[in-house]
Design a protein around this motif. Structure first.
Motif, mmCIF file in Angstrom:
data_model
loop_
_atom_site.group_PDB
_atom_site.id
_atom_site.type_symbol
_atom_site.label_atom_id
_atom_site.label_comp_id
_atom_site.label_asym_id
_atom_site.label_seq_id
_atom_site.Cartn_x
_atom_site.Cartn_y
_atom_site.Cartn_z
ATOM 1 N N VAL A 225 -1.725 46.448 -16.841
ATOM 2 C CA VAL A 225 -2.332 46.054 -18.114
ATOM 3 C C VAL A 225 -1.373 45.176 -18.909
ATOM 4 O O VAL A 225 -1.765 44.160 -19.506
ATOM 5 C CB VAL A 225 -2.728 47.295 -18.932
ATOM 6 C CG1 VAL A 225 -3.256 46.894 -20.309
ATOM 7 C CG2 VAL A 225 -3.765 48.109 -18.184
ATOM 8 N N GLY A 226 -0.094 45.546 -18.914
ATOM 9 C CA GLY A 226 0.902 44.754 -19.638
ATOM 10 C C GLY A 226 1.043 43.357 -19.068
ATOM 11 O O GLY A 226 1.211 42.378 -19.819
ATOM 12 N N ILE A 227 0.996 43.231 -17.751
ATOM 13 C CA ILE A 227 1.073 41.906 -17.136
ATOM 14 C C ILE A 227 -0.150 41.078 -17.524
ATOM 15 O O ILE A 227 -0.053 39.862 -17.763
ATOM 16 C CB ILE A 227 1.191 42.032 -15.606
ATOM 17 C CG1 ILE A 227 2.553 42.644 -15.240
ATOM 18 C CG2 ILE A 227 1.032 40.668 -14.933
ATOM 19 C CD1 ILE A 227 2.736 42.909 -13.762
ATOM 20 N N GLY A 228 -1.306 41.730 -17.643
ATOM 21 C CA GLY A 228 -2.493 41.019 -18.095
ATOM 22 C C GLY A 228 -2.333 40.480 -19.508
ATOM 23 O O GLY A 228 -2.748 39.355 -19.806
ATOM 24 N N VAL A 229 -1.721 41.286 -20.381
ATOM 25 C CA VAL A 229 -1.463 40.823 -21.753
ATOM 26 C C VAL A 229 -0.495 39.643 -21.742
ATOM 27 O O VAL A 229 -0.691 38.647 -22.464
ATOM 28 C CB VAL A 229 -0.894 41.976 -22.606
ATOM 29 C CG1 VAL A 229 -0.472 41.463 -23.982
ATOM 30 C CG2 VAL A 229 -1.919 43.085 -22.745
ATOM 31 N N LEU A 230 0.537 39.727 -20.904
ATOM 32 C CA LEU A 230 1.485 38.619 -20.796
ATOM 33 C C LEU A 230 0.788 37.353 -20.319
ATOM 34 O O LEU A 230 1.028 36.252 -20.842
ATOM 35 C CB LEU A 230 2.606 39.006 -19.832
ATOM 36 C CG LEU A 230 3.615 37.915 -19.485
ATOM 37 C CD1 LEU A 230 4.347 37.432 -20.743
ATOM 38 C CD2 LEU A 230 4.620 38.408 -18.446
ATOM 39 N N CYS A 231 -0.093 37.482 -19.338
ATOM 40 C CA CYS A 231 -0.825 36.317 -18.840
ATOM 41 C C CYS A 231 -1.688 35.702 -19.941
ATOM 42 O O CYS A 231 -1.806 34.473 -20.049
ATOM 43 C CB CYS A 231 -1.694 36.720 -17.650
ATOM 44 S SG CYS A 231 -0.772 37.067 -16.132
ATOM 45 N N SER A 232 -2.273 36.562 -20.788
ATOM 46 C CA SER A 232 -3.089 36.048 -21.888
ATOM 47 C C SER A 232 -2.256 35.226 -22.860
ATOM 48 O O SER A 232 -2.700 34.169 -23.343
ATOM 49 C CB SER A 232 -3.768 37.209 -22.624
ATOM 50 O OG SER A 232 -4.635 37.916 -21.768
ATOM 51 N N LEU A 233 -1.049 35.700 -23.140
ATOM 52 C CA LEU A 233 -0.174 34.948 -24.047
ATOM 53 C C LEU A 233 0.262 33.630 -23.424
ATOM 54 O O LEU A 233 0.286 32.588 -24.090
ATOM 55 C CB LEU A 233 1.051 35.795 -24.394
ATOM 56 C CG LEU A 233 0.819 36.957 -25.356
ATOM 57 C CD1 LEU A 233 2.059 37.835 -25.436
ATOM 58 C CD2 LEU A 233 0.474 36.431 -26.740
ATOM 59 N N LEU A 234 0.596 33.673 -22.150
ATOM 60 C CA LEU A 234 1.021 32.442 -21.475
ATOM 61 C C LEU A 234 -0.117 31.443 -21.379
ATOM 62 O O LEU A 234 0.096 30.221 -21.391
ATOM 63 C CB LEU A 234 1.548 32.770 -20.079
ATOM 64 C CG LEU A 234 2.882 33.518 -20.014
ATOM 65 C CD1 LEU A 234 3.165 33.980 -18.594
ATOM 66 C CD2 LEU A 234 4.023 32.628 -20.497
ATOM 67 N N GLY A 235 -1.342 31.940 -21.268
ATOM 68 C CA GLY A 235 -2.485 31.058 -21.106
ATOM 69 C C GLY A 235 -3.079 30.571 -22.405
ATOM 70 O O GLY A 235 -4.095 29.878 -22.393
ATOM 71 N N GLY A 236 -2.465 30.925 -23.532
ATOM 72 C CA GLY A 236 -2.964 30.462 -24.818
ATOM 73 C C GLY A 236 -2.651 28.997 -25.048
ATOM 74 O O GLY A 236 -2.287 28.260 -24.121
ATOM 75 N N PRO A 237 -2.788 28.562 -26.293
ATOM 76 C CA PRO A 237 -2.477 27.160 -26.612
ATOM 77 C C PRO A 237 -1.063 26.801 -26.157
ATOM 78 O O PRO A 237 -0.138 27.598 -26.298
ATOM 79 C CB PRO A 237 -2.603 27.106 -28.140
ATOM 80 C CG PRO A 237 -3.495 28.264 -28.488
ATOM 81 C CD PRO A 237 -3.205 29.330 -27.483
ATOM 82 N N ARG A 238 -0.905 25.604 -25.632
ATOM 83 C CA ARG A 238 0.395 25.186 -25.118
ATOM 84 C C ARG A 238 1.406 25.114 -26.259
ATOM 85 O O ARG A 238 1.160 24.500 -27.300
ATOM 86 C CB ARG A 238 0.294 23.829 -24.430
ATOM 87 C CG ARG A 238 1.613 23.362 -23.816
ATOM 88 C CD ARG A 238 1.434 22.010 -23.150
ATOM 89 N NE ARG A 238 2.694 21.469 -22.681
ATOM 90 C CZ ARG A 238 3.232 21.723 -21.495
ATOM 91 N NH1 ARG A 238 2.607 22.538 -20.655
ATOM 92 N NH2 ARG A 238 4.363 21.168 -21.127
ATOM 93 N N ARG A 239 2.558 25.764 -26.047
ATOM 94 C CA ARG A 239 3.630 25.784 -27.030
ATOM 95 C C ARG A 239 4.944 25.479 -26.350
ATOM 96 O O ARG A 239 5.067 25.626 -25.121
ATOM 97 C CB ARG A 239 3.716 27.174 -27.692
ATOM 98 C CG ARG A 239 2.590 27.482 -28.641
ATOM 99 C CD ARG A 239 2.672 28.894 -29.184
ATOM 100 N NE ARG A 239 2.083 29.853 -28.266
ATOM 101 C CZ ARG A 239 1.814 31.106 -28.586
ATOM 102 N NH1 ARG A 239 2.096 31.560 -29.799
ATOM 103 N NH2 ARG A 239 1.264 31.918 -27.711
#
Length: 445
Positions: free
Chosen positions: A399-413
């Motif tokens: 689940v934590g890796i899924g949350v990390l993937c969501s953050l990485l896949g957000g708007p490019r920063r």
């Protein structure tokens, strides 16, 4: 400076019963040393003393304890540099006292003053009534006539703060001329208060010394900010588990390899605190040395496992080791029991790399782990991290890796802002585990 006008606490009389004095000391024990902050501890002391024992109070501590957290070199020292860390008054003219004895003042008391005598003899010095001459001596020593104004005719008591036979500073108690003068029984009570205060100050000193030692250790073990690598942008964060030690077993590294290639390493020695950090330093040094041999990731982890098993047979560690070649874009990754790195392509969603991790380092299995190879196209971002980032008490690693993937896949920063966003989520969760995070982005997009 604290002003206690209007606080309804009765003065403890000089002829107070034993029960009343014990009650005062019990109250002091509960109110002093509630934190390991030196200045807060001193404030708590004068808070207890005024107005129960005195109309005004000040607490001076040797400067070396404050700046270096070091014990004084001599048991007594009348010429020690001291700082006034706290003052309190319950008087009608607090502004005069504030000018006379400013909090934070750094000074050396002349040997003829009662304050220096208390530090030189490690004994309490008190005057039932301070005559005009002594009050003016204090005023002349500091060039402040207001000192003579507030001290003349007062009852004046100075008691040293002693811990382990060393004078750490002193506590000053003053009663105005309109108040009952100090008696021998008051001096004995002040000495007991000073004894408990000195113990709390010493505890605060030890805390800050240990914390500073731990911070020094951590800064010496973690790598300096990496130089920009050819074809690669890098950002990183380290978050400790403990508020005291601020060190642990997690680490990261960015290592230059021949032909402009780069090795990216993240590892985790099991445990927390200074012991885990010391082991981590040895494992990280071994990994850095093996990287210099330019072995492939599988061979590097195989040799590192042997080193860890020999150095620390009772310790285990996990590690993800990757190499990146900017000429071809090839990323090669191997894992020894570590959480999977996440790759965010420039044109697709983030995904954990399909790595088959080998046993943790130190197990001594004697097997070489498989290497996962992929291509990092320009703009792709790789995230290497430790399990403290993705695992919590309330959710599993997946689940934590899924949350990390969501953050990485957000708007490019940019990577620095991305690091901040990822680690802030961990801070909000309030978890107590070390975290190392290393982000690398292929240049060109």
């Amino acid at each position: 400076m604290k002003d206690f006008r209007g606080r309804a606490e009765a003065r403890l009389p000089s002829d107070a019963t034993v029960e009343d004095r014990l009650a005062f000391l019990n109250d002091a024990s509960e109110r002093i040393g509630t934190t390991l902050d030196l200045e807060q501890t001193c404030i708590e002391v004068v808070d207890v003393a005024v107005p129960r024992l005195a109309d005004a109070s000040g607490l001076m501590v040797q400067e070396g304890l404050i700046t270096d957290a070091e014990f004084p070199g001599h048991p007594t020292d009348s010429g020690a540099l001291v700082r006034r860390l706290a003052t309190a008054t319950a008087v009608t003219n607090p502004d005069d006292w504030d000018v006379a004895f400013p909090a934070g003042e750094l000074t050396v008391y002349p040997p003829y003053l009662p304050q220096a005598q208390a530090m030189a003899t490690a004994k309490t010095v008190f005057f039932p009534r301070l005559d005009q001459a002594v009050a003016e001596e204090n005023a002349r020593a500091f060039g402040r006539p207001v000192i003579a104004k507030v001290l003349s005719g007062s009852s004046f008591l100075v008691t040293p703060l002693r811990a382990r036979g060393i004078v750490l500073g002193f506590l000053v108690l003053v009663r105005q001329s309109s108040s009952e003068p100090f008696q021998e029984t008051d001096a004995a009570l002040a000495e007991e208060l000073a004894k408990r205060t000195a113990t709390c100050i010493d505890n605060a000193r030890l805390f800050h010394k240990e914390r500073r030692t731990a911070l020094t250790l951590q800064s010496s073990l973690l790598p300096a900010p990496p130089h920009r690598r050819p074809g690669l942008e890098v950002a990183h964060r380290y978050l400790p588990a403990g508020d005291l030690a601020e060190v642990g077993g997690d680490w990261y590294d960015v290592i230059s390899l021949p032909r402009d290639r780069t090795a990216l390493v993240v590892g985790d020695v099991m445990g927390h605190g200074v012991g885990a950090a010391a082991t981590m330093g040895q494992v990280r040094t071994a990994a850095l040395t093996l990287a210099m041999l330019d072995l492939d990731p599988s061979e590097t982890l195989y040799q590192l496992d042997r080193v860890v098993h020999r150095l620390h047979p009772d310790h285990i560690a996990t590690c993800a080791y990757a190499t990146y070649d900017p000429a071809t874009g090839v990323l090669a990754v191997a894992s020894a029991g570590h959480v999977p790195p996440v790759l965010m392509p420039a044109d697709g969603p983030p995904v954990p790399l399909p790595i088959a991790p080998g046993p943790p380092l130190g197990v001594g299995g004697g097997e070489r782990v498989r290497v996962c190879e992929t291509v990092m196209k320009p703009g792709a971002t790789l995230a290497l991290y430790t399990d403290g980032l993705v695992e919590t008490r309330d959710r599993g690693i997946d689940v934590g890796i899924g949350v990390l993937c969501s953050l990485l896949g957000g708007p490019r920063r940019d990577l620095e802002h991305l690091c901040d966003a990822i680690t802030e989520l961990r801070r909000q969760a309030g978890e107590r585990d070390d975290v190392a995070l290393l982000l690398a982005r292929a240049a060109g997009a």
